[in-house]
Design an enzyme around this catalytic site. Structure first.
Site, PDB file in Angstrom:
ATOM      1  N   LEU A 143       0.706  -1.264  -0.007  1.00 36.80           N
ATOM      2  CA  LEU A 143       0.070  -0.099   0.082  1.00 36.80           C
ATOM      3  C   LEU A 143       0.808   1.284   0.030  1.00 36.80           C
ATOM      4  O   LEU A 143       1.726   1.321   0.598  1.00 36.80           O
ATOM      5  CB  LEU A 143      -0.948   0.132   1.060  1.00 36.80           C
ATOM      6  CG  LEU A 143      -1.879  -1.278   1.441  1.00 36.80           C
ATOM      7  CD1 LEU A 143      -2.982  -1.084   2.612  1.00 36.80           C
ATOM      8  CD2 LEU A 143      -2.811  -1.307   0.160  1.00 36.80           C
ATOM      9  N   GLU A 194       0.312   5.924  -0.810  1.00 33.58           N
ATOM     10  CA  GLU A 194      -0.410   6.998  -0.704  1.00 33.58           C
ATOM     11  C   GLU A 194      -1.631   6.969  -1.791  1.00 33.58           C
ATOM     12  O   GLU A 194      -2.635   7.501  -1.458  1.00 33.58           O
ATOM     13  CB  GLU A 194       0.295   8.373  -0.708  1.00 33.58           C
ATOM     14  CG  GLU A 194      -0.549   9.632  -0.556  1.00 33.58           C
ATOM     15  CD  GLU A 194      -1.111   9.499   0.947  1.00 33.58           C
ATOM     16  OE1 GLU A 194      -2.289  10.277   0.912  1.00 33.58           O
ATOM     17  OE2 GLU A 194      -0.538   8.932   1.966  1.00 33.58           O
ATOM     18  N   HIS A 202      -3.295   4.316  -2.835  1.00 36.73           N
ATOM     19  CA  HIS A 202      -4.218   3.283  -2.121  1.00 36.73           C
ATOM     20  C   HIS A 202      -4.880   4.135  -1.097  1.00 36.73           C
ATOM     21  O   HIS A 202      -6.299   4.034  -0.833  1.00 36.73           O
ATOM     22  CB  HIS A 202      -3.651   2.084  -1.533  1.00 36.73           C
ATOM     23  CG  HIS A 202      -2.946   1.194  -2.719  1.00 36.73           C
ATOM     24  ND1 HIS A 202      -1.545   1.113  -2.749  1.00 36.73           N
ATOM     25  CD2 HIS A 202      -3.426   0.383  -3.635  1.00 36.73           C
ATOM     26  CE1 HIS A 202      -1.300   0.321  -3.716  1.00 36.73           C
ATOM     27  NE2 HIS A 202      -2.325  -0.203  -4.356  1.00 36.73           N
ATOM     28  N   GLN A 234      -7.576   6.786 -10.929  1.00 37.10           N
ATOM     29  CA  GLN A 234      -7.680   7.147 -12.540  1.00 37.10           C
ATOM     30  C   GLN A 234      -6.204   6.882 -13.112  1.00 37.10           C
ATOM     31  O   GLN A 234      -6.327   6.568 -14.273  1.00 37.10           O
ATOM     32  CB  GLN A 234      -7.682   8.821 -12.595  1.00 37.10           C
ATOM     33  CG  GLN A 234      -7.451   9.325 -13.839  1.00 37.10           C
ATOM     34  CD  GLN A 234      -8.369   8.860 -14.997  1.00 37.10           C
ATOM     35  OE1 GLN A 234      -9.538   8.387 -14.449  1.00 37.10           O
ATOM     36  NE2 GLN A 234      -8.066   8.650 -16.244  1.00 37.10           N
ATOM     37  N   LYS A 235      -5.333   6.507 -12.391  1.00 34.88           N
ATOM     38  CA  LYS A 235      -3.809   6.043 -12.851  1.00 34.88           C
ATOM     39  C   LYS A 235      -4.356   4.902 -13.835  1.00 34.88           C
ATOM     40  O   LYS A 235      -3.652   4.793 -14.985  1.00 34.88           O
ATOM     41  CB  LYS A 235      -2.980   5.767 -11.984  1.00 34.88           C
ATOM     42  CG  LYS A 235      -1.622   5.368 -12.750  1.00 34.88           C
ATOM     43  CD  LYS A 235      -0.467   5.086 -11.453  1.00 34.88           C
ATOM     44  CE  LYS A 235      -0.719   3.713 -10.879  1.00 34.88           C
ATOM     45  NZ  LYS A 235      -0.556   2.406 -11.682  1.00 34.88           N
ATOM     46  N   ASP A 236      -5.195   3.852 -13.544  1.00 31.51           N
ATOM     47  CA  ASP A 236      -5.296   2.802 -14.111  1.00 31.51           C
ATOM     48  C   ASP A 236      -6.873   2.697 -14.937  1.00 31.51           C
ATOM     49  O   ASP A 236      -7.730   2.199 -14.642  1.00 31.51           O
ATOM     50  CB  ASP A 236      -5.609   1.588 -13.225  1.00 31.51           C
ATOM     51  CG  ASP A 236      -4.238   1.270 -12.532  1.00 31.51           C
ATOM     52  OD1 ASP A 236      -3.182   0.850 -12.976  1.00 31.51           O
ATOM     53  OD2 ASP A 236      -4.180   1.317 -11.247  1.00 31.51           O
ATOM     54  N   GLN A 238      -8.365   0.084 -16.926  1.00 31.07           N
ATOM     55  CA  GLN A 238      -9.134  -0.717 -15.950  1.00 31.07           C
ATOM     56  C   GLN A 238     -10.337  -0.240 -15.432  1.00 31.07           C
ATOM     57  O   GLN A 238     -11.190  -0.944 -15.415  1.00 31.07           O
ATOM     58  CB  GLN A 238      -8.201  -1.071 -14.746  1.00 31.07           C
ATOM     59  CG  GLN A 238      -8.765  -1.822 -13.222  1.00 31.07           C
ATOM     60  CD  GLN A 238      -7.603  -1.869 -12.438  1.00 31.07           C
ATOM     61  OE1 GLN A 238      -6.880  -3.098 -12.523  1.00 31.07           O
ATOM     62  NE2 GLN A 238      -7.685  -1.180 -11.444  1.00 31.07           N
ATOM     63  N   SER A 290       2.999   4.183  -7.591  1.00 30.21           N
ATOM     64  CA  SER A 290       2.769   2.929  -7.992  1.00 30.21           C
ATOM     65  C   SER A 290       3.471   1.978  -6.955  1.00 30.21           C
ATOM     66  O   SER A 290       4.540   2.297  -6.388  1.00 30.21           O
ATOM     67  CB  SER A 290       3.223   2.654  -9.243  1.00 30.21           C
ATOM     68  OG  SER A 290       3.214   1.155  -9.503  1.00 30.21           O
ATOM     69  N   SER A 291       3.086   0.825  -6.828  1.00 34.65           N
ATOM     70  CA  SER A 291       3.716  -0.286  -5.815  1.00 34.65           C
ATOM     71  C   SER A 291       5.003  -0.484  -6.797  1.00 34.65           C
ATOM     72  O   SER A 291       6.179  -0.895  -6.136  1.00 34.65           O
ATOM     73  CB  SER A 291       2.878  -1.477  -5.747  1.00 34.65           C
ATOM     74  OG  SER A 291       1.753  -1.067  -4.921  1.00 34.65           O
TER      75      SER A 291
END
Length: 284
Positions: free
Chosen positions: A33, A35, A37, A148-150, A153, A185-186
């Site tokens: 996780l 920021e 998430h 929104q990044k994805d 998806q 991103s992770s």
């Protein structure tokens, strides 16, 4: 805050929450996780009476076994972080709970999944659509929160939700960024210090195209070329794709009108593949 591993137990708790008249917000994650998430969780906490966060690294959406093996996992740290956010429970099933022995039923959202991430990562969205369907069936949330990044998806999940009749509202939360502008991103933790610094070229390129749009450029191919040229100026960056699409339908276009438009890019910085996007004609 309870950590739940069994699907039946999670379904039972979710039913009780609904019987008690509570609205249920759901934030699906693969852990590690950050920021980004937490922004989803804060939005869920503000909107809903009860919040469920899932942590499940979904093998079905990885087409690269090495990528799956390298994906960061630390449930203990994730759970410790979530204690600060007043969520009701963490759903952290093992793979057998989601995909029991003999599992052979998959969900495929056509058309929307055939470009961009779908073209670059065959089978990815079939895995995403399948696991989200299973999670939605288990929790039956009133609201589900995605970043929104994805963007592709998000479009896929919205279509899935509509087509399969889930009574869940999809809430899209703006991309959270580091001070440099790099989308959280992770995968960012897998970048070397130099790669992390150079990765900012992605958002710089997207913002350069957005500025050109604000100055009157409406030709999609010209805007895409602005992005490509800027990214290609960085030796550590290799472009997977740059695309300009209608946000909801993910359809390409030549000239930009009044629809909400997505400028999206996928770029490898060193060995790490990163995605990002900006919106044009954004609706409030």
């Amino acid at each position: 805050m309870e950590i739940i591993n069994r699907r039946q137990r999670m379904a039972s708790i979710a039913r009780k929450l609904r019987r008690d008249g509570k609205s249920v917000g759901f934030v699906p994650t693969m852990g590690a996780l950050n920021e980004g998430h937490l922004a989803l969780i804060r939005e869920a906490r503000q909107m809903c009476d009860a919040v469920v966060v899932s942590i499940f690294v979904n093998p079905a959406q990885f087409n690269d076994r090495g990528d799956l093996d390298e994906y960061p996992r630390d449930l203990t740290s994730d759970a410790a972080l979530l204690t600060e956010y007043d969520i009701d429970c963490i759903y952290a099933p093992d793979e057998r709970e989601i995909y029991p022995e003999g599992f052979s039923t998959y969900v495929n959202v056509e058309a929307l999944t055939e470009t961009l991430e779908g073209a670059s990562r065959p089978g990815h969205f079939r895995g995403v659509a399948t696991v989200v369907t299973i999670l939605f069936n288990t929790i039956r949330p009133d609201f589900a929160f995605f970043g929104q990044k994805d963007a592709q998806q998000v479009a896929v999940i919205k279509r899935l939700t509509r087509d399969l009749g889930f009574e869940t509202e999809i809430v899209v939360v703006p991309t959270v960024r580091e001070e440099s502008g790099l989308a959280l991103s992770s995968r960012n933790i897998l970048l070397s210090e130099e790669e992390h610094e150079r990765a900012r070229i992605i958002i710089e390129a997207l913002r350069e195209a957005k500025i050109a749009f604000k100055k009157g450029e409406r030709n999609a191919s010209h805007l895409a070329e602005i992005v490509r040229k800027r990214i290609e100026s960085e030796p550590l960056a290799a472009i997977d794709y740059v695309a300009i699409m209608v946000r909801e339908s993910m359809q390409p276009l030549e000239k930009i009108g009044d629809d909400e438009i997505l400028i999206a890019a996928a770029v490898r910085v060193g060995k790490i593949r990163l995605i990002d996007n900006v919106l044009l004609n954004r609706r409030q």
